[in-house]
Design an enzyme around this catalytic site. Structure first.
Site, mmCIF file in Angstrom:
data_model
loop_
_atom_site.group_PDB
_atom_site.id
_atom_site.type_symbol
_atom_site.label_atom_id
_atom_site.label_comp_id
_atom_site.label_asym_id
_atom_site.label_seq_id
_atom_site.Cartn_x
_atom_site.Cartn_y
_atom_site.Cartn_z
ATOM 1 N N SER A 266 6.432 -4.680 -4.596
ATOM 2 C CA SER A 266 6.214 -4.290 -3.247
ATOM 3 C C SER A 266 4.133 -3.605 -3.643
ATOM 4 C CB SER A 266 6.453 -3.000 -2.846
ATOM 5 O OG SER A 266 6.117 -1.945 -4.412
ATOM 6 N N ASP A 267 3.731 -3.385 -2.321
ATOM 7 C CA ASP A 267 2.280 -3.314 -2.352
ATOM 8 C C ASP A 267 3.249 -1.463 -2.679
ATOM 9 O OD1 ASP A 267 -0.284 -2.104 -2.464
ATOM 10 O OD2 ASP A 267 -0.886 -3.715 -0.651
ATOM 11 N N TRP A 268 1.771 -1.343 -3.390
ATOM 12 C CA TRP A 268 2.272 0.767 -3.722
ATOM 13 C C TRP A 268 2.102 1.736 -2.274
ATOM 14 C CZ3 TRP A 268 1.942 -2.324 -7.292
ATOM 15 C CH2 TRP A 268 1.996 -1.786 -8.774
ATOM 16 N N GLY A 269 3.652 1.959 -2.031
ATOM 17 C CA GLY A 269 3.696 2.691 -0.815
ATOM 18 C C GLY A 269 4.152 1.736 0.677
ATOM 19 N N GLY A 270 5.138 0.163 -0.316
ATOM 20 C CA GLY A 270 4.879 -0.718 1.328
ATOM 21 C C GLY A 270 6.499 -1.168 1.332
#
Length: 741
Positions: A266-270
């Site tokens: 995941s992208d950070w916070g995605g």
């Protein structure tokens, strides 16, 4: 006994307390002579449910848990794609205060794409991979290959331009170079991350043909040809699902159609939903909005969507264990390819060799946009006084911009590089010219310079013009910077124009001194209302540690410029399809109404004259092209066509020219662009030297995506091969036919 020793080595490298007796057999998962899939299944069979779930989510800002009991190490990520991020605290974004984590800052990927040289991409990947390996990172979060749809996207500088073919060819060697070090390249952001404004909320509406022809090819090449070991999901939505937990992108396309066997990160916070994260293709969750340990629990990482909520569903039987096993298989495959590969090299960090590699890439990527009356290179036999004007001549550019912000070992500014190169041959003066807003610290990393200037705009311009009156050359070094709202993650630019009223400064300097050179530092196209008043213009990008040396080399002619634009410079925003059709920026919904007509495809379709064309770039020497020839006039879908064209250096300097091949379809059942890039070759020629460039055209080069058939098809008919120096500088054409089988 030999196998036992190997197992001990593997365990020591993994940092595990596991002990083996001399008589014990080597577990299959530790035996590197066994196929990886067999090792994966053996390790999986030894894990508890809790251990499996623990591998699927972060345990700190940039790491996820291994299995110490089994000698399986943690996974450690590092932001890229332009350098290895400094160490941060376990659960904070601020710097950890290390004194040995200052990296080499490499040029932005726009610069790499502008080199149009896959050899530079291989050098880049190998070098940055060595730095990641030395720091014991096993995943590099890069490269980025999202398509340049609008010149306002704040993150365009991290990507490789507007053309899917160019991006596809340039991303492959980068991945291979990184992964040769036993470090996974994590290609991002999959997919349709074409704006930073509203990136967490916008749902992209796009037709299948546009998706497959424009926005997916570079990712597909990364997976199927580059063999990337990791992919990062994007923040935005597609078909109503966030891209990091997206059935269509991750399960149907990435794994189903392309056969991807790596990890999806995941992208950070995605990530925003546990069940979608479980079933829709995600393997490893990072950066979810629990703010680490500060949310009031002893371990807030346990609150991640793929943490305790996931474990509870597994234990209750609502979710079958096979779902976590799918994820852990991919993660274990990553581990065996990287940290548990005892043969991977050790790497190196912040070395002179890496600085030299960054400089070479920068020099090949700098683009000479305009050079009337051969103003450049600087004639040091006549120049006695050179004036440098502009904040970007001295401004730190490696800090800021979002996740690509770097703690660089050093950064040579343009002003410093110019002074070092010619300071003993000519007087080099400096005038501020304009003052932008203060550079901001990021994650506790300080810029270390104070560029505060309280003089008025008129005073700054007056000083610059006064010094320019008797200068032999005036070098204006401006453009954008890494502050929020410019070339930076999180927000897009507000407009195409240069900030801080730089146009006024350039206009005043042009009236004062005819020997004016504008060096634009940016990762995006900018408006140039003064283009007809300035004789020489250089596009310099963000060039990393060796920025100043690279720029000085080009300006003085030590290096002959050979970069070509990887995206179109429009005159106005309205000359860009996304802006002309009024679909940018979407907040909740964004429809790509321009379809496949992105960049030069739109320019061709609408018959617009660009400011500077895709593929454009000048040299200090001259090249002539012969006529393109083909080995046959007709071909079938099973055959290939060989095209040949001779290119000669007719000047008195050695130089490089990028020969570009475009394909034009005379008639098709669906609308097609006027032309599409389908080949390029950068050739290096001595004065008077001639080389023959050969292109191979196959069915793939003639195909388009038919959404009704959900397949690529090449329709029989007449085609033309166009060979040129840019998308608008076509030198020769030849007609051929594709026959049916």
């Amino acid at each position: 006994m030999q196998k036992t020793i190997k197992s001990f080595i593997a365990i020591l490298l993994a940092g595990s307390p596991v002990c083996l007796s001399a008589q014990s057999s080597v577990p299959v998962y530790l035996d590197e002579t066994k196929p990886i899939e067999q090792r994966v299944e053996d390790a999986l069979s030894r894990m508890t449910l809790e251990e499996k779930v623990a591998m699927c989510h972060a345990q700190s800002k940039f790491s996820s848990r291994g299995i110490p009991r089994l000698g399986i190490p943690d996974n450690w990520m590092s932001d890229g794609p332009h350098g290895i991020r400094a160490e941060v605290f376990w659960d904070e974004w601020d710097q950890a205060g290390w004194t040995n984590d200052s990296c080499t800052a490499f040029p932005a990927l726009t610069c790499l794409a502008a080199s149009w040289n896959p050899e530079m991409s291989a050098l880049y990947g190998k070098s940055i991979g060595e730095e990641a390996r030395y720091r014991n990172k096993n995943v590099l979060l890069g490269p980025g290959v999202n398509i340049y749809r609008t010149p306002l996207n704040g993150r365009n500088f991290e990507y490789m331009g507007e053309d899917p073919y160019l991006s596809s060819r340039m991303v492959i060697p980068y991945i291979q170079g990184v992964q040769s070090n036993g470090v996974a390249a994590c290609v991002k952001h999959f997919a349709l991350n074409n704006q930073e404004t509203n990136r967490h909320t916008v749902n992209v509406n796009i037709d299948d043909r546009t998706l497959y022809e424009i926005y997916l090819p570079a990712f597909k090449a990364a997976v199927q040809e580059g063999k990337a070991w990791a992919i990062m999901g994007a923040y935005n939505k597609y078909k109503g699902q966030w891209c990091g937990q997206n059935q269509y992108l991750l399960n149907d396309i990435l794994r189903g159609e392309w056969g991807f066997d790596g990890v999806v990160v995941s992208d950070w916070g995605g990530i925003n939903n546990t069940r979608q994260a479980i079933y829709n293709g995600l393997d490893m969750e990072f950066g979810s909005w629990t703010d680490g340990l500060s949310e009031g629990t002893s371990d807030a990482y346990s609150n991640y969507y793929l943490a305790t909520p996931f474990l509870k569903l597994l234990k209750s039987g609502e979710v079958k264990e096979e779902e976590v096993d799918k994820k852990v298989r991919n993660i274990l495959r990553l581990v065996f390819r990287t940290t548990m590969n005892t043969k991977r090299p050790w790497g190196s960090f912040g070395t002179p060799e890496h600085g030299a590699a960054g400089r070479k890439i920068a020099e090949e990527g700098i683009v000479l946009l305009k050079n009337e009356q051969n103003l450049l290179p600087i004639d040091l036999t006549k120049a006695k006084k050179i004036l440098v004007v502009g904040e970007n001549a001295v401004k730190v550019m490696t800090i800021g911009g979002g996740s690509s912000s770097l703690k660089a070992k050093y950064e040579i500014s343009p002003q410093e590089g110019i002074k070092q190169r010619i300071g003993n041959q000519a007087e080099v003066l400096f005038a501020r010219g304009y003052a932008g807003e203060k550079s901001k610290a990021q994650d506790g990393l300080q810029v270390g310079q104070d560029l505060t200037d309280n003089r008025s705009e008129d005073e700054l311009i007056a000083e610059a013009c006064n010094l320019a009156k008797d200068a032999d050359y005036v070098l204006f070094i401006g453009g954008l910077n890494k502050n929020d709202g410019q070339d930076s993650e999180g927000n897009d630019r507000s407009g195409l124009g240069l900030p801080y009223n730089q146009d006024k400064v350039i206009g005043a300097l042009a009236k004062t001194n005819k020997n004016l050179v504008v060096i634009n530092i940016s990762g995006n196209a900018v408006a140039m209302p003064w283009v007809n008043e300035v004789p020489a213009i250089v596009q310099a990008w963000y060039l990393g540690s060796e920025a100043g040396h690279a720029i000085a080399s080009i300006l003085t002619g030590d290096v002959n410029p050979s970069g070509k634009l990887p995206f179109t410079f429009p005159v106005r925003l309205e000359d860009n399809g996304a802006h002309k059709l009024g679909d940018y920026p979407g907040k909740e919904e964004e429809t790509y109404r321009e379809g496949i007509f992105v960049g030069y495809r739109w320019i061709d379709k609408e018959k617009i004259k660009p400011l500077f064309s895709f593929g454009h770039g000048l040299s200090y020497t001259t090249f002539t092209y012969g006529k393109v020839t083909a080995d046959k006039k007709e071909m079938t879908p099973e055959q290939t066509l060989s095209l040949r064209v001779k290119v000669k250096n007719t000047g008195n300097r050695k130089g490089a020219e990028t020969v570009q091949l475009y394909i034009h379809d005379d008639k098709s059942s669906l609308p097609r662009p006027v032309k599409e890039l389908k080949g390029f070759k950068k050739v290096f020629l001595e004065p008077g030297e001639e080389q023959e460039v050969v292109f191979t055209v196959d069915k793939k080069a003639l195909s388009f995506f038919d959404p009704a058939k959900h397949d690529w098809i090449a329709e029989p008919g007449t085609f033309e091969a166009w060979v040129g120096a840019s998308s608008t500088d076509i030198k020769s054409k030849i007609t051929f036919k594709l026959n049916s089988l």
